[in-house]
Scaffold this motif. Structure first.
Motif, mmCIF file in Angstrom:
data_model
loop_
_atom_site.group_PDB
_atom_site.id
_atom_site.type_symbol
_atom_site.label_atom_id
_atom_site.label_comp_id
_atom_site.label_asym_id
_atom_site.label_seq_id
_atom_site.Cartn_x
_atom_site.Cartn_y
_atom_site.Cartn_z
ATOM 1 N N GLY A 47 -2.815 0.394 -11.356
ATOM 2 C CA GLY A 47 -2.257 -0.495 -10.346
ATOM 3 C C GLY A 47 -1.019 -1.202 -10.853
ATOM 4 N N ASP A 87 -6.930 0.078 -3.079
ATOM 5 C CA ASP A 87 -5.473 0.151 -2.973
ATOM 6 C C ASP A 87 -5.035 -0.788 -1.861
ATOM 7 O OD1 ASP A 87 -3.311 2.644 -3.923
ATOM 8 O OD2 ASP A 87 -2.664 1.160 -2.461
ATOM 9 N N GLN A 92 -4.665 5.497 1.076
ATOM 10 C CA GLN A 92 -6.092 5.801 1.048
ATOM 11 C C GLN A 92 -6.444 6.879 2.078
ATOM 12 O OE1 GLN A 92 -8.029 1.914 1.201
ATOM 13 N NE2 GLN A 92 -8.464 2.175 -0.978
ATOM 14 N N GLY A 128 -5.897 1.443 -7.722
ATOM 15 C CA GLY A 128 -4.707 2.206 -7.376
ATOM 16 C C GLY A 128 -5.088 3.608 -6.937
ATOM 17 N N THR A 129 -5.372 3.785 -5.664
ATOM 18 C CA THR A 129 -5.783 5.081 -5.129
ATOM 19 C C THR A 129 -4.659 6.093 -5.205
ATOM 20 O OG1 THR A 129 -7.209 3.910 -3.561
ATOM 21 C CG2 THR A 129 -6.755 6.235 -3.094
#
Length: 174
Positions: A98, A49, A55, A25-26
């Motif tokens: 995430g 992600d 990103q 989960g960026t």
């Protein structure tokens, strides 16, 4: 992400002398910046992600924070499709932020990815207080409760729950 959560992430990355960190989960890059600040100067953050636009935003945020482009590796895609391609025992820390419905799968992948002494960290496990409330809850809260129980009862982890932000669930791999 709260300032306290960010400070805790920096501390945790520094505590394990992190050279290789995987992030699920960026987001906008806030957590990644905190992790990078706590990592060794030669460390690399691998961030996954499913939304490439996020990103790209995070890439710009990392650059603006002064990090060289070789400090982060961005992998677009669904975490459960990407994680199996990452190296066994190749990571010092895995940060999970995430899809909460997939958190138990993230735990299983994290145990494979972490070296002994490595750390898995889940963000948001209090779910705004819903994990401790009685009564009917959304499926994601039920899944978080299962995650809390699985980490607490795991023979492979030394668990801790840090009451910062919306809760950080941590486990050191034995």
């Amino acid at each position: 992400m709260s300032p306290g959560t960010g400070a805790a992430l920096r501390l945790l990355a520094a505590t394990v002398d992190a050279k290789a960190v995987a992030e699920i989960g960026t987001g906008t890059g806030v957590s990644g910046i905190h992790l990078l600040h706590g990592m060794r100067p030669d460390g690399v953050l691998t961030t996954v992600d499913s939304e490439p636009d996020r990103q790209q935003f995070a890439r710009q945020a990392f650059r603006a924070a002064g990090f060289a482009s070789n400090r982060a590796r961005f992998i677009p895609g669904r975490a459960l499709d990407v994680l199996p391609r990452l190296a066994d025992a190749g990571y010092d820390l895995v940060f999970c932020d995430g899809d909460r419905l997939e958190c138990l799968d993230y735990l299983a992948e994290s145990l494979r990815l972490l070296r002994p002494g490595g750390l898995v960290v889940f963000e948001g496990v209090f779910a705004d207080g819903r994990t401790v409330e009685s009564g009917p809850q959304p499926a994601e809260v039920g899944r978080l409760r299962e995650l809390l129980r699985a980490v607490r009862e795991s023979q492979d982890l030394v668990p801790s729950l840090l009451p910062v932000g919306d809760g950080l669930l941590c486990g050191v791999k034995r």
